[in-house]
Design a protein around this motif. Sequence first.
Motif, short mmCIF file in Angstrom:
data_model
loop_
_atom_site.label_atom_id
_atom_site.label_comp_id
_atom_site.label_asym_id
_atom_site.label_seq_id
_atom_site.Cartn_x
_atom_site.Cartn_y
_atom_site.Cartn_z
N LYS A 51 53.93 39.40 50.99
CA LYS A 51 54.25 40.17 52.19
C LYS A 51 54.43 41.65 51.85
O LYS A 51 54.05 42.53 52.62
CB LYS A 51 55.51 39.60 52.85
N SER A 52 54.98 41.94 50.67
CA SER A 52 55.22 43.32 50.27
C SER A 52 53.93 44.11 50.08
O SER A 52 53.93 45.35 50.12
CB SER A 52 56.07 43.38 49.00
N TYR A 68 55.44 47.11 53.84
CA TYR A 68 56.65 47.04 54.64
C TYR A 68 57.84 47.62 53.88
O TYR A 68 57.89 47.55 52.66
CB TYR A 68 56.96 45.59 55.04
N SER A 69 58.81 48.11 54.60
CA SER A 69 60.02 48.66 53.98
C SER A 69 60.84 47.53 53.36
O SER A 69 60.76 46.37 53.79
CB SER A 69 60.87 49.38 55.03
N GLU A 79 63.88 46.99 53.78
CA GLU A 79 64.77 46.47 54.81
C GLU A 79 64.04 45.42 55.67
O GLU A 79 64.61 44.38 56.01
CB GLU A 79 65.30 47.60 55.71
N PHE A 80 62.80 45.71 56.03
CA PHE A 80 62.03 44.75 56.82
C PHE A 80 61.77 43.48 56.02
O PHE A 80 61.91 42.37 56.54
CB PHE A 80 60.70 45.36 57.27
N LEU A 81 61.42 43.65 54.75
CA LEU A 81 61.17 42.47 53.91
C LEU A 81 62.42 41.61 53.80
O LEU A 81 62.35 40.38 53.85
CB LEU A 81 60.68 42.89 52.53
N GLU A 82 63.56 42.24 53.65
CA GLU A 82 64.81 41.48 53.57
C GLU A 82 65.07 40.74 54.88
O GLU A 82 65.52 39.60 54.87
CB GLU A 82 65.99 42.40 53.22
N ALA A 83 64.73 41.37 56.00
CA ALA A 83 64.90 40.72 57.30
C ALA A 83 63.96 39.51 57.44
O ALA A 83 64.26 38.59 58.20
CB ALA A 83 64.65 41.71 58.43
N CYS A 84 62.87 39.51 56.71
CA CYS A 84 61.90 38.40 56.75
C CYS A 84 62.22 37.28 55.77
O CYS A 84 61.59 36.23 55.80
CB CYS A 84 60.50 38.91 56.41
N ARG A 85 63.18 37.50 54.89
CA ARG A 85 63.45 36.55 53.80
C ARG A 85 63.64 35.11 54.30
O ARG A 85 63.03 34.18 53.78
CB ARG A 85 64.66 36.98 52.98
#
Length: 97
Positions: free
Chosen positions: A31-32, A36-37, A39-45
């Motif tokens: 996904k990275s 994506y930022s 923060e967005f990646l963490e929100a997708c975890r």
Amino acid sequence: MGTGNSGHDLQIRPGRADDASAISAVAMRSKSHWGYSPEFLEACREELTVSPERCGSGAVAVAVREGRIVGFYAVDGSPPEGELGALFVDLDVIGSG
């Protein structure tokens, strides 16, 4: 199954419950790739985390090269109906065929 330029064999096998951590890590790294930022990646975890139960359910298949999971797919639904629910490949194999 050949892998194009690398000359190494790629094998597809059913996912196992103990693959969950590696599969989830592949999903996050993949996904990275799209910029994506953090923060967005963490929100997708949570959405990108594949549970051990799902990994061992028969709905997940992994691509393995040299003993390392380099990708996976998951099917949603039950036979004979179903659709692709996830498809991710690791950063170092994106675009390698």
